[in-house]
Design a protein around this motif. Structure first.
Motif, PDB file in Angstrom:
ATOM      1  N   ASN A 171      39.330   5.916-107.509  1.00 18.93           N
ATOM      2  CA  ASN A 171      38.862   7.225-107.988  1.00 18.93           C
ATOM      3  C   ASN A 171      37.680   7.169-108.950  1.00 18.93           C
ATOM      4  O   ASN A 171      37.289   8.190-109.510  1.00 18.93           O
ATOM      5  CB  ASN A 171      40.010   8.061-108.559  1.00 18.93           C
ATOM      6  N   ARG A 172      37.110   5.973-109.172  1.00 18.98           N
ATOM      7  CA  ARG A 172      35.862   5.898-109.933  1.00 18.98           C
ATOM      8  C   ARG A 172      34.736   6.484-109.102  1.00 18.98           C
ATOM      9  O   ARG A 172      34.755   6.415-107.871  1.00 18.98           O
ATOM     10  CB  ARG A 172      35.491   4.424-110.199  1.00 18.98           C
ATOM     11  N   PRO A 173      33.706   7.033-109.752  1.00 22.65           N
ATOM     12  CA  PRO A 173      32.535   7.472-108.998  1.00 22.65           C
ATOM     13  C   PRO A 173      31.904   6.269-108.280  1.00 22.65           C
ATOM     14  O   PRO A 173      31.892   5.156-108.829  1.00 22.65           O
ATOM     15  CB  PRO A 173      31.585   7.995-110.076  1.00 22.65           C
ATOM     16  N   PHE A 174      31.417   6.496-107.071  1.00 21.72           N
ATOM     17  CA  PHE A 174      30.764   5.398-106.356  1.00 21.72           C
ATOM     18  C   PHE A 174      29.728   5.899-105.372  1.00 21.72           C
ATOM     19  O   PHE A 174      29.771   7.036-104.912  1.00 21.72           O
ATOM     20  CB  PHE A 174      31.787   4.497-105.651  1.00 21.72           C
ATOM     21  N   VAL A 175      28.810   4.992-105.085  1.00 19.34           N
ATOM     22  CA  VAL A 175      27.836   5.138-104.012  1.00 19.34           C
ATOM     23  C   VAL A 175      28.123   4.031-103.012  1.00 19.34           C
ATOM     24  O   VAL A 175      28.369   2.892-103.401  1.00 19.34           O
ATOM     25  CB  VAL A 175      26.386   4.972-104.543  1.00 19.34           C
ATOM     26  N   TRP A 176      28.086   4.376-101.737  1.00 21.16           N
ATOM     27  CA  TRP A 176      28.205   3.372-100.678  1.00 21.16           C
ATOM     28  C   TRP A 176      26.914   3.430 -99.887  1.00 21.16           C
ATOM     29  O   TRP A 176      26.564   4.450 -99.318  1.00 21.16           O
ATOM     30  CB  TRP A 176      29.412   3.675 -99.819  1.00 21.16           C
TER      31      TRP A 176
END
Length: 169
Positions: A114-119
């Motif tokens: 649930n951490r913010p992320f970019v893929w």
């Protein structure tokens, strides 16, 4: 202060472009040695400083696994990065494939917790985006890169803007 966003980074497509006539790709630096992957010559070292400038934690999310740290990081001027260790294939993967969900999607969401992320990947689809929005409580940007060209200035601008806005929120 909460940890910053994760930046999951694929290699083939985003950093090592493919799909065009091989003669159309510039060769950056010396040619790879005979014992190295011949595609390493397509790796633009200018990606290193641009990746380091992004406000987040870089993580290799590639089938290169730990080889990314050995073969790519030095050419890009990056430190050794955390590496996604992909789970063994399961029945869930087969069910996901039937609906068009990328095999990386579930493991990335589990890792992000649930951490913010970019893929950043060249195989992301709307199915992955929809599934992520329904299964991830934090902000997420699934950024598809054109594998013929790899990461471009426009990609870096979009990533940087999203990451900076997410950190402000």
């Amino acid at each position: 202060m909460a940890p910053g966003p994760l930046i999951y980074l694929d290699v083939d497509g985003p950093l090592i472009p493919f799909g065009l006539e091989p003669s159309l790709y510039p060769l950056f630096g010396p040619s790879p040695r005979d014992d190295e992957n011949p595609l390493l010559g397509r790796l633009d070292p200018s990606h290193g400083p641009r990746l380091k400038a992004l406000p987040g934690e870089l993580v290799w999310a590639t089938t290169w696994l730990h080889d990314a740290n050995d073969a790519l990081a030095p050419r890009l001027g990056l430190p050794r990065l955390p590496v996604m260790d992909w789970p063994e294939p399961s029945d869930t993967d087969e069910a996901d494939a039937r609906i068009g969900l990328h095999w990386k999607t579930r493991p990335l969401l589990e890792h992000a917790q649930n951490r913010p992320f970019v893929w950043v990947d060249d195989e992301i689809s709307e199915i992955d985006r929809d599934w992520t929005s329904g299964h991830h409580a934090g902000p997420a940007l699934l950024h598809r890169v054109d594998p013929r060209h790899g990461l471009t200035g426009a990609d870096y601008r979009a990533l940087g803007e999203w990451l900076r806005e997410t950190r402000r929120s």
